[in-house]
Design an enzyme around this catalytic site. Structure first.
Site, PDB file in Angstrom:
ATOM      1  N   TYR A  64      -5.781 -15.396 -12.460  1.00  0.00           N
ATOM      2  CA  TYR A  64      -4.481 -14.785 -12.768  1.00  0.00           C
ATOM      3  C   TYR A  64      -4.711 -13.511 -13.577  1.00  0.00           C
ATOM      4  CZ  TYR A  64      -0.331 -17.214 -11.206  1.00  0.00           C
ATOM      5  OH  TYR A  64       0.694 -17.677 -10.440  1.00  0.00           O
ATOM      6  N   GLU A  66      -2.035 -10.871 -14.434  1.00  0.00           N
ATOM      7  CA  GLU A  66      -0.844 -10.040 -14.638  1.00  0.00           C
ATOM      8  C   GLU A  66      -1.192  -8.817 -15.492  1.00  0.00           C
ATOM      9  OE1 GLU A  66      -0.752 -13.354 -14.994  1.00  0.00           O
ATOM     10  OE2 GLU A  66       1.242 -14.149 -14.461  1.00  0.00           O
ATOM     11  N   ASP A 210       6.077   6.343   4.459  1.00  0.00           N
ATOM     12  CA  ASP A 210       5.540   5.008   4.745  1.00  0.00           C
ATOM     13  C   ASP A 210       4.503   5.164   5.863  1.00  0.00           C
ATOM     14  OD1 ASP A 210       4.976   2.472   5.682  1.00  0.00           O
ATOM     15  OD2 ASP A 210       7.042   1.757   5.561  1.00  0.00           O
ATOM     16  N   THR A 236       0.027  -0.227   4.523  1.00  0.00           N
ATOM     17  CA  THR A 236      -0.597  -1.553   4.562  1.00  0.00           C
ATOM     18  C   THR A 236      -2.082  -1.370   4.843  1.00  0.00           C
ATOM     19  OG1 THR A 236       0.159  -1.714   6.842  1.00  0.00           O
ATOM     20  CG2 THR A 236       1.385  -2.952   5.213  1.00  0.00           C
ATOM     21  N   LYS A 239      -3.706  -2.747   9.106  1.00  0.00           N
ATOM     22  CA  LYS A 239      -3.401  -2.262  10.465  1.00  0.00           C
ATOM     23  C   LYS A 239      -4.550  -1.330  10.896  1.00  0.00           C
ATOM     24  CE  LYS A 239       1.645  -2.779  10.088  1.00  0.00           C
ATOM     25  NZ  LYS A 239       2.036  -2.943   8.672  1.00  0.00           N
ATOM     26  N   ARG A 245      -5.087  -8.152   4.651  1.00  0.00           N
ATOM     27  CA  ARG A 245      -3.628  -8.096   4.657  1.00  0.00           C
ATOM     28  C   ARG A 245      -3.138  -7.682   3.275  1.00  0.00           C
ATOM     29  NH1 ARG A 245      -0.193  -9.626   8.447  1.00  0.00           N
ATOM     30  NH2 ARG A 245      -1.967  -9.618   9.832  1.00  0.00           N
TER      31      ARG A 245
HETATM   32  N1  DSN Z   1       5.272  -6.213  11.450  1.00  0.00           N
HETATM   33  C1  DSN Z   1       4.711  -4.882  11.382  1.00  0.00           C
HETATM   34  C2  DSN Z   1       4.602  -4.262  12.721  1.00  0.00           C
HETATM   35  O1  DSN Z   1       4.277  -4.984  13.636  1.00  0.00           O
HETATM   36  O2  DSN Z   1       4.813  -3.073  12.886  1.00  0.00           O
HETATM   37  C3  DSN Z   1       5.418  -4.012  10.442  1.00  0.00           C
HETATM   38  O3  DSN Z   1       5.670  -4.665   9.261  1.00  0.00           O
END
Ligand code: DSN
Length: 427
Positions: A64, A66, A210, A236, A239, A245
């Site tokens: 933990y 924080e 974003d 993110t 991807k 993740r």
């Molecule tokens: N779920 C993602 C996507 O497939 O684009 C975005 O959050």
């Protein structure tokens, strides 16, 4: 191996010791088999390296922490501090950012934290409409973003199905949002940060980009880096970035304190230290020259797939792609074929993708008239343009006979054979 266009990007073992939990062991085994024998074309997915997966499964899951490095609320955080500081330093260097927060558990959490940092409930914000390619967190009425804030949506031109920058700027002048969000989840063209910056300067709005889908393309130098233009960039890490993740927020020093406070304690408790360490590992992998080559190949493969799908009679929204994904409008291929039926038939045949609304889709988001495909995963496996042509052909064969179980079984067997030549992991 990334330098070898025919070889897997990171050949490796994804083996794990049996957990001693037969039911979950069976799930893991079945999922490993699925990923090894079918095509992963979901644009937001990828195959993380064993190093990333090992960090995700490490002892840091027990801690933990924080707070932030050297400013924690609990003891025993020397190692967590080192991991988080490495992640911060590495991602700042990758993007040339002034400040980074690597604690968001996801892209949605990152976006929610930015809104919490900058907005009051009811404030006006602008984002791209979900049905034109924007994300749920860009003001969809069913998401907390659309419920707490007054989102005004911009979209695409009808003529060429690209972002209508003039209309976006016009809406901004009319509604004077406090924040403008650029970025998308189902948009296959470049996003130019300049028109957003210009109108934000004109009306005194904050500019958030974003970059969830295209972060890897940015690091690889294939797409323009929004960091010098935007006040805040979220993305993110799993991807095109091919890490674990999770989410990350980059911003200028001006917003650093507000963003950090909005993540913790504003919207999250303890960070996922195992994920933070894995982000550090992923950022180090992304700094290697091979990563830029990999990103270039993702785009090359998406273009090849777009061409091949066009030859099979599919219409692509905007006519093609500049990035890692493409959006198929099924209506010209078969006016009665829905995205839902197509996704299910392709799933059975071993082509994993998602149905997707197309601009001004007459069908509901649950049914849709479109499919989204992306090339990050198959590119990680080492596939190239020749394999993209085969994927288009598989897709066409299945969708010409979505109810034909013989066709589905034959295609599935051919796909398993193709995947066996490009294993994402060692068995
Ligand atoms: N779920 C993602 C996507 O497939 O684009 C975005 O959050």
């Amino acid at each position: 191996m990334d330098g070898n266009p025919r070889g897997p990007a990171h050949p490796r073992s994804a083996s794990w010791a049996p957990l001693g939990d037969p039911e979950i062991d069976a799930v893991l085994e079945a999922e490993f088999e699925r990923q090894m024998t079918t095509l992963q074309l979901i644009a937001s997915e990828n195959f993380a390296s064993p190093a990333v997966m090992a960090a995700t499964g490490s002892v840091l899951t027990n801690k933990y922490s924080e707070g932030y490095p050297r400013r924690r609320y609990y003891g025993g955080n020397a190692n967590a501090d080192t991991a988080e500081q490495l992640a911060i330093d590495r991602v700042k260097a990758l993007f040339g950012a002034e400040h980074a927060n690597v604690q968001p558990h996801s892209g949605s959490q990152a976006n929610a934290a930015v809104y919490l940092a900058l907005l009051d409930t009811g404030d006006t914000v602008m984002g791209m409409s979900l049905d034109q390619g924007g994300h749920l967190t860009h003001g969809s009425p069913v998401n907390v973003s659309g419920r707490l804030y007054n989102f005004v949506s911009y979209g695409l031109t009808r003529s060429d199905e690209r972002i209508d920058y003039d209309a976006m700027a016009g809406l901004a002048r009319e509604h004077r949002p406090k924040l403008i969000v650029a970025g998308a989840t189902a948009y296959s063209r470049r996003i130019d940060p300049v028109p957003f910056r210009e109108v934000c300067d004109e009306i005194g709005a904050v500019f958030m980009f974003d970059a969830a889908h295209i972060a890897g393309l940015i690091v690889g130098g294939v797409h323009i880096n929004p960091v010098p233009y935007a006040d805040i960039v979220t993305f993110t890490t799993h991807k095109t970035m091919r890490g674990p993740r999770g989410g990350t927020i980059l911003c200028t020093q001006e917003y650093a304190k507000r963003i950090d406070s909005a993540v913790f304690p504003g919207s999250q408790g303890g960070p996922l230290d195992h994920a933070v360490a894995a982000k550090a590992v992923g950022f180090a992998e992304a700094a290697r020259p091979e990563f830029a080559q990999y990103q270039a190949r993702i785009v090359e493969n998406a273009a090849a797939l777009a061409d091949a799908l066009g030859s099979q009679g599919f219409r692509l929204v905007s006519g093609g792609t500049d990035n890692h994904l493409l959006l198929i409008d099924l209506r010209t291929f078969d006016a009665d074929l829905t995205g839902k039926v197509a996704q299910e038939a392709l799933d059975a045949a071993g082509v994993t993708l998602n149905r997707n609304s197309i601009p001004d889709d007459p069908r509901s988001p649950f049914v849709t008239s479109g499919l989204r495909m992306g090339t990050p995963s198959v590119t990680t496996q080492g596939m190239g343009p020749a394999e993209m042509a085969r994927i288009a052909e598989f897709t066409s064969r299945v969708l010409r006979a979505p109810d034909d179980e013989d066709v589905i079984a034959t295609v599935r067997a051919e796909i398993a054979e193709l995947c066996a030549a490009f294993p994402p992991y060692d068995r």
